[in-house]
Design a protein around this motif. Sequence first.
Motif, PDB file in Angstrom:
ATOM      1  N   ARG A   1      32.915 154.742 -15.394  1.00  0.00           N
ATOM      2  CA  ARG A   1      32.622 156.164 -15.598  1.00  0.00           C
ATOM      3  C   ARG A   1      31.525 156.618 -14.637  1.00  0.00           C
ATOM      4  NH1 ARG A   1      34.670 158.514 -20.018  1.00  0.00           N
ATOM      5  NH2 ARG A   1      35.591 157.154 -21.560  1.00  0.00           N
TER       6      ARG A   1
ATOM      7  N   ASP B   1      27.035 151.924 -24.199  1.00  0.00           N
ATOM      8  CA  ASP B   1      27.960 150.934 -24.735  1.00  0.00           C
ATOM      9  C   ASP B   1      28.860 150.409 -23.614  1.00  0.00           C
ATOM     10  OD1 ASP B   1      29.587 149.366 -26.286  1.00  0.00           O
ATOM     11  OD2 ASP B   1      30.544 151.022 -27.336  1.00  0.00           O
TER      12      ASP B   1
ATOM     13  N   GLU C   1      31.557 148.785 -23.624  1.00  0.00           N
ATOM     14  CA  GLU C   1      32.995 148.960 -23.834  1.00  0.00           C
ATOM     15  C   GLU C   1      33.466 150.353 -23.429  1.00  0.00           C
ATOM     16  OE1 GLU C   1      33.723 147.812 -27.875  1.00  0.00           O
ATOM     17  OE2 GLU C   1      34.201 145.768 -27.265  1.00  0.00           O
ATOM     18  N   ASP C   2      32.566 151.332 -23.497  1.00  0.00           N
ATOM     19  CA  ASP C   2      32.918 152.695 -23.105  1.00  0.00           C
ATOM     20  C   ASP C   2      32.558 153.007 -21.662  1.00  0.00           C
ATOM     21  OD1 ASP C   2      33.922 153.321 -25.613  1.00  0.00           O
ATOM     22  OD2 ASP C   2      31.941 153.887 -26.371  1.00  0.00           O
TER      23      ASP C   2
ATOM     24  N   PHE D   1      36.809 153.718 -18.068  1.00  0.00           N
ATOM     25  CA  PHE D   1      37.875 154.515 -18.669  1.00  0.00           C
ATOM     26  C   PHE D   1      39.218 154.070 -18.098  1.00  0.00           C
ATOM     27  CE2 PHE D   1      36.570 157.053 -15.019  1.00  0.00           C
ATOM     28  CZ  PHE D   1      37.753 157.524 -14.489  1.00  0.00           C
TER      29      PHE D   1
ATOM     30  N   ASN E   1      40.757 162.851 -22.273  1.00  0.00           N
ATOM     31  CA  ASN E   1      40.029 163.411 -23.411  1.00  0.00           C
ATOM     32  C   ASN E   1      40.760 164.556 -24.091  1.00  0.00           C
ATOM     33  OD1 ASN E   1      37.927 161.646 -22.968  1.00  0.00           O
ATOM     34  ND2 ASN E   1      36.881 163.044 -21.574  1.00  0.00           N
TER      35      ASN E   1
ATOM     36  N   SER F   1      44.223 153.710 -24.329  1.00  0.00           N
ATOM     37  CA  SER F   1      42.819 153.448 -24.612  1.00  0.00           C
ATOM     38  C   SER F   1      42.637 152.290 -25.590  1.00  0.00           C
ATOM     39  CB  SER F   1      42.133 154.706 -25.139  1.00  0.00           C
ATOM     40  OG  SER F   1      42.780 155.137 -26.300  1.00  0.00           O
TER      41      SER F   1
END
Length: 190
Positions: free
Chosen positions: A33, A39, A41-42, A45, A168, A178
């Motif tokens: 990103r 985090d 894991e996020d 993307f 999103n 996802s």
Amino acid sequence: MQNQPVPGMPTVSDFLTFRAAQDPNRLALRVERPDRVEDWEDQYFPVTYGQLHAQAAAVAASLMQASSFSSESQPRVLVATPPGVDFIASLFGCFLAGAVAVPIHPPTESTRHQRKVRGERWDKLLADANPSLVLTDAPSQERVQKLLSRNVPLMTTNCTSEILAMSNSGPETEGSVSDRRPGSEPRSPG
């Protein structure tokens, strides 16, 4: 002798087009990103084959509409985007449009000496490649423009923001991209 594709042999862009048609929701890659998140894991993307192909096709269409591009049989395009979706989509966009992609890392904020060396490198690359146009992303546009020593059209991409908006916009469903991790298969219902 100019390199030409071997008749009957698929190209890299043929593989992307095939994957996008056969399984558009399949995970093609994960990209870091642009906005750092806490985090891990996020932090990355997902990008599906369908999303990647759509962005590459948009880049290809923009390239083919450029007047400087259409006058050559196999135009060269300088791809000056940082690593990420814009870079990958720009490369595939060049391939889909029948152009030769000439990748170079875009300039960054640096010292005066580094800017001088980078400017000389760009001058040599521009002289050697003689590109029809330069592709870059919006954050790099101003710095790239400063390094263009001759009048070469500049085109910007915004694939990262487009794909983030696609990702999103809409509810996630079980088994969606996802939910997948690299090397894993989607969960089966039940």
